[in-house]
Design an enzyme around this catalytic site. Structure first.
Site, PDB file in Angstrom:
ATOM      1  N   CYS A   1       1.025  -1.102  -0.030  1.00 24.73           N
ATOM      2  CA  CYS A   1      -0.054   0.002   0.164  1.00 24.73           C
ATOM      3  C   CYS A   1       0.759   1.075   0.258  1.00 24.73           C
ATOM      4  O   CYS A   1       1.791   1.470   0.772  1.00 24.73           O
ATOM      5  CB  CYS A   1      -0.874   0.143   1.415  1.00 24.73           C
ATOM      6  SG  CYS A   1      -1.968   1.480   1.322  1.00 24.73           S
TER       7      CYS A   1
ATOM      8  N   CYS B   1      -5.589   6.134  -2.421  1.00 24.29           N
ATOM      9  CA  CYS B   1      -4.685   4.924  -2.457  1.00 24.29           C
ATOM     10  C   CYS B   1      -3.474   5.182  -3.621  1.00 24.29           C
ATOM     11  O   CYS B   1      -3.525   5.697  -4.584  1.00 24.29           O
ATOM     12  CB  CYS B   1      -5.616   3.988  -3.652  1.00 24.29           C
ATOM     13  SG  CYS B   1      -4.895   2.323  -3.967  1.00 24.29           S
TER      14      CYS B   1
END
Length: 320
Positions: A108, A259
């Site tokens: 991530c 994101c």
């Protein structure tokens, strides 16, 4: 898939019951452009949370709440980390990242910035501005450099998720989502984790999307996919920098405010469609702020991706 915390769905697990077995567990909260995480320090590898425990902790109504959970554990303590230490012995810390539904995730981009900021603020590492740190992840070693305003992450190389022969008119899939009048073509990018990028035509179309439920992607990459819906700025390039806006539905989480790997995939897909590989810097506006994506070519001729943006600690606590 664990149904406990998918947004907009009713939980089939009682988080209160699950959390009762974790009384006394210390945690911290941090976010990176609104992508928020529960962080646990586990320097002795004492706590390998189950999917149910992760889901209960990340539950926004009956737990701590977060888009994911990150455990800080020495790389030497787990198999994936030990393998990576063979290539980079300096990667002491492993970023053990779990989606909010408890499933494992490879990486991530926002999370690794929050993770390093957590290590710095908790005193596990010293990292002055300009210094770099190697972090082990399930997507390999990531180098994080601290700046005055945040952190830059070397995301490594990228690839198309499907073979070249699967591309038709620079698209490889069809995506449908709530709020679309008709399915739209998408392009799938592998950033160490999977993404499918779709372009929308107007700001109203972007705002009108319903992203509580997973968009339908056909064909679906083998490991599932995060889906980014992108609106190009007009003009696309301003002062040499590409500019786009984005909303995203993340696997195992739902819609998030940001994101990082998705921002990289969105910039890559947009650049590909624009036919201009010379656009080396991008500003990607997400609901939680703006992240920057930069492309460089290394000495071997491979293109590398860098993601940069802020990270903020928001609190600490102990489970009751």
């Amino acid at each position: 898939m664990n149904k406990a915390v998918l947004r907009g769905q009713v939980s089939t697990i009682d988080p209160v019951e699950v959390l009762s077995g974790l009384s006394g567990l210390a945690f911290a909260k941090a976010h990176a452009t609104g992508n928020d995480f529960v962080l646990l320090a586990d320097p002795r590898n004492d706590f390998d949370p189950s999917p149910e425990q992760v889901a209960a902790i990340c539950d926004r109504h009956r737990g701590v709440g977060g888009d994911g959970l990150i455990r800080a554990v020495p790389s030497s303590a787990i198999e994936e980390g030990r393998d990576l230490l063979l290539g980079d012995p300096s990667a002491y810390w492993f970023m053990d990242y779990r989606n909010a539904d408890g499933s494992l995730s490879e990486m991530c981009g926002n999370g690794v910035r929050a993770f390093v900021h957590f290590l710095v603020t908790e005193g596990f590492v010293e990292l002055p501005a300009g210094a770099s740190l190697s972090i082990a992840t399930r997507a390999g070693i990531k180098t994080v450099t601290r700046s005055v305003n945040g952190y830059a992450v070397g995301m490594g190389p990228w690839a198309f998720a499907f073979p070249a022969e699967a591309l038709a008119n620079d698209r490889d899939s069809v995506v449908d989502a709530e709020g679309l009048k008709a399915p739209l073509p998408g392009l799938s990018i592998d950033m160490g984790n999977p993404h499918t990028v779709v372009t929308v035509a107007t700001a109203g179309q972007l705002a009108g999307l319903g992203l509580v439920r997973s968009p339908r992607v056909d064909p679906l990459p083998a490991a599932g996919t995060n889906v980014e819906f992108v609106l190009r700025a007009e003009p696309l390039v301003h002062d040499g920098i590409g500019e786009i806006s984005m909303r995203v539905h993340e696997r195992g989480v739902g819609e998030t405010l940001s994101c990082g790997t998705g921002a990289c995939a969105a910039a890559l897909a947009t650049r590909h469609w624009a036919g201009d590989a010379g656009i080396g810097e991008w500003n990607v506006a997400v609901p939680g702020g703006v992240v920057k994506v930069r492309f460089t070519v290394d000495s071997a001729g491979d293109e590398q991706v860098e993601l940069s943006g802020p990270a903020v600690m928001t609190g600490r606590g102990v489970l009751a």
